[in-house]
Design an enzyme around this catalytic site. Structure first.
Site, mmCIF file in Angstrom:
data_model
loop_
_atom_site.group_PDB
_atom_site.id
_atom_site.type_symbol
_atom_site.label_atom_id
_atom_site.label_comp_id
_atom_site.label_asym_id
_atom_site.label_seq_id
_atom_site.Cartn_x
_atom_site.Cartn_y
_atom_site.Cartn_z
ATOM 1 N N LYS A 32 -17.956 -39.503 7.878
ATOM 2 C CA LYS A 32 -19.267 -39.292 8.506
ATOM 3 C C LYS A 32 -19.567 -37.816 8.776
ATOM 4 C CE LYS A 32 -20.347 -43.919 9.858
ATOM 5 N NZ LYS A 32 -19.504 -45.016 10.313
ATOM 6 N N ASP A 70 -8.844 -45.084 13.346
ATOM 7 C CA ASP A 70 -10.071 -44.889 12.582
ATOM 8 C C ASP A 70 -11.044 -44.122 13.470
ATOM 9 O OD1 ASP A 70 -12.542 -45.004 11.383
ATOM 10 O OD2 ASP A 70 -12.376 -47.109 10.774
ATOM 11 N N PHE A 126 -14.652 -52.652 13.089
ATOM 12 C CA PHE A 126 -15.469 -52.266 11.932
ATOM 13 C C PHE A 126 -14.785 -51.109 11.226
ATOM 14 C CE2 PHE A 126 -18.461 -49.923 9.409
ATOM 15 C CZ PHE A 126 -19.092 -50.934 8.706
HETATM 16 C C1 LIG Z 1 -18.936 -46.033 9.331
HETATM 17 C C2 LIG Z 1 -17.545 -46.438 9.602
HETATM 18 C C3 LIG Z 1 -16.655 -46.742 8.545
HETATM 19 C C4 LIG Z 1 -17.096 -46.815 7.109
HETATM 20 O O1 LIG Z 1 -17.612 -45.630 6.614
HETATM 21 P P1 LIG Z 1 -18.487 -45.678 5.254
HETATM 22 O O2 LIG Z 1 -18.692 -44.216 4.941
HETATM 23 O O3 LIG Z 1 -19.756 -46.388 5.593
HETATM 24 O O4 LIG Z 1 -17.682 -46.383 4.239
HETATM 25 C C5 LIG Z 1 -15.355 -47.044 8.871
HETATM 26 N N1 LIG Z 1 -14.932 -47.053 10.135
HETATM 27 C C6 LIG Z 1 -15.751 -46.770 11.177
HETATM 28 C C7 LIG Z 1 -15.211 -46.791 12.561
HETATM 29 C C8 LIG Z 1 -17.083 -46.475 10.942
HETATM 30 O O5 LIG Z 1 -17.906 -46.241 11.969
#
Ligand SMILES: *Cc1c(COP(=O)(O)O)cnc(C)c1O
Length: 407
Positions: free
Chosen positions: A262, A233, A148
């Site tokens: 985040k 990520d 994700f």
């Molecule tokens: C939440 C998340 C994203 C995307 O972030 P957004 O601010 O919702 O675009 C990307 N990678 C990971 C691992 C995430 O948990």
């Protein structure tokens, strides 16, 4: 009076109004929140809940942290947005503090997590053509199954979740998917045109999936050997969630590009960044990439405060210690419906057996007891409270899980 004001409760009326006007791309629990403080949130009926989701780990510092709030209000009264056509007096300090904290050399500021991912993919491709010498248009990026990384078209194009990608094509070419956690599959997928490998250190949305020990280290070694950029990520795993500032530290490695978002703002504002530890970032020149809001002074001031409280208030260490305690307590619950309790720091999950009735039912039972958690997929309950959780609050959470988990 219209239909909406005739609903039973305040909660019902908000839900009905949302249903009437909103896109239905979410299926939230039926709780309408109006206030938050620390680990707690309150709904419009005045009921208090302990937040075990933390807005998908964007509120690691706790709701409405007073010091972040103060930084936000002060900066909002002074200057909010300049665009990058001009400079602002918050950006340099944000860069310096973020680099010092994460041991990085360069920062590319963005807003959402998906934008940070997109930015890293662009930088990696450009590096591939200009530095590695990959033939034009041939760059390959390797990603993991069940990943994700956000919701843009190029990102969902390499998702393996049919719900995320179905109906949204055609997609960008140049991505190769291999099974998560399989170092040999990674190695087999690398070709002379591979520019990057993109991974989550722990897969959050997939249900808190921890790869086998040594996997990230093997990915790091492979990337170094084959002249490939390792992109981690850490938008969800980063900034203390797993009990380290960055989850890569659990395996003692450093990515070439690290993505954070985040909790970078403590939940006040969308702020994300690409951190670069090599000269990879130097392939970007003026005009080649940008964002109107990226690096704006309000975002920088908020992020500086969010990082400061994370460190000054010992939240990373607290996540490690209280997370271990909570995991132990959850694992000790004797409930036949539980398949596995797993996680690191305060990124925890309880997975149920498929025949145990589903995670949604458990989340609804927890809600009735004043505890908000969200299922991921059918059978997994994620537990990711703010990193300021106390021992007593951890014990309280475990106590309620002991009563609602299917026997
Ligand atoms: C939440 C998340 C994203 C995307 O972030 P957004 O601010 O919702 O675009 C990307 N990678 C990971 C691992 C995430 O948990």
């Amino acid at each position: 009076m219209n239909d909406i004001t005739l609903q039973h409760s305040l909660t019902d009326s908000y839900i009905a109004l949302e249903a009437l006007y909103g896109a239905k791309n979410y299926k939230p629990l039926d709780v309408v929140l109006t206030r938050g403080e620390g680990v707690y949130v309150w709904d419009v009926e005045g009921r208090r809940y302990l937040d075990c989701l933390s807005a998908y780990s964007a509120v690691n510092q706790g709701h409405c942290h007073p010091k972040i709030l103060e930084a936000m209000v002060q900066q909002a009264q002074r200057l909010t947005l300049t665009s990058r056509a001009f400079r602002n007096d918050q950006l340099a300090a944000f860069y310096e503090e973020l680099c010092a904290l994460t041991n990085s050399h360069k920062v590319l500021p963005m807003n959402s997590g998906a934008e940070a991912v997109e930015s890293a993919l662009k930088v990696a491709r450009k590096w591939g053509y200009e530095v590695k010498g990959v033939p034009d248009g041939q760059a390959e990026i390797i990603v993991a199954s069940e990943n994700f990384h956000g919701r843009t078209i190029s990102i969902v194009g390499f998702s393996t979740d049919p719900q995320s990608r179905g109906g949204f094509g055609p997609f960008a070419p140049g991505f190769k998917v291999v099974p998560f956690g399989d170092a040999e599959a990674l190695e087999a997928a690398v070709t002379p045109n591979t520019v990057a490998i993109l991974l989550e250190p722990i897969q959050g949305e997939a249900g808190v999936i921890i790869p086998p020990a040594g996997y990230l280290k093997a990915a790091r070694e492979l990337c170094t050997r084959e002249n490939v950029i390792l992109i981690l990520d850490e938008i969800q795993t980063g900034l203390g969630r797993t009990g380290k500032l960055l989850a890569e530290e659990h395996e003692g490695i450093e990515a070439d590009l690290t993505l954070i978002g985040k909790a970078l703002s403590g939940g006040f504002y969308p702020v994300s960044a690409v951190l670069s530890n090599t000269e990879v970032m130097s392939v970007l020149h003026p005009g080649e990439h940008g964002s109107t809001f990226g690096g704006n002074p309000l975002a920088c001031a908020v992020a500086r405060a969010a990082l400061r409280v994370l460190v000054e208030e010992g939240m990373v260490e607290n996540a490690a210690r209280v997370g271990e305690r909570l995991k132990g307590q959850l694992a000790a619950i004797k409930a036949g419906g539980v398949k596995e309790v797993r996680g690191r720091g305060l990124m925890l999950a309880v997975e149920l057996h498929p025949e145990a009735g589903g995670a949604r039912r458990v989340c609804e039972a927890l809600q009735a007891r004043g505890l908000l958690a969200k299922e991921t997929h059918e059978h997994t309950i994620r537990i990711a409270p703010p990193l300021i959780l106390t021992d007593e609050q951890a014990d309280w959470i475990a106590g309620h899980f002991a009563e609602v988990l299917p026997r």
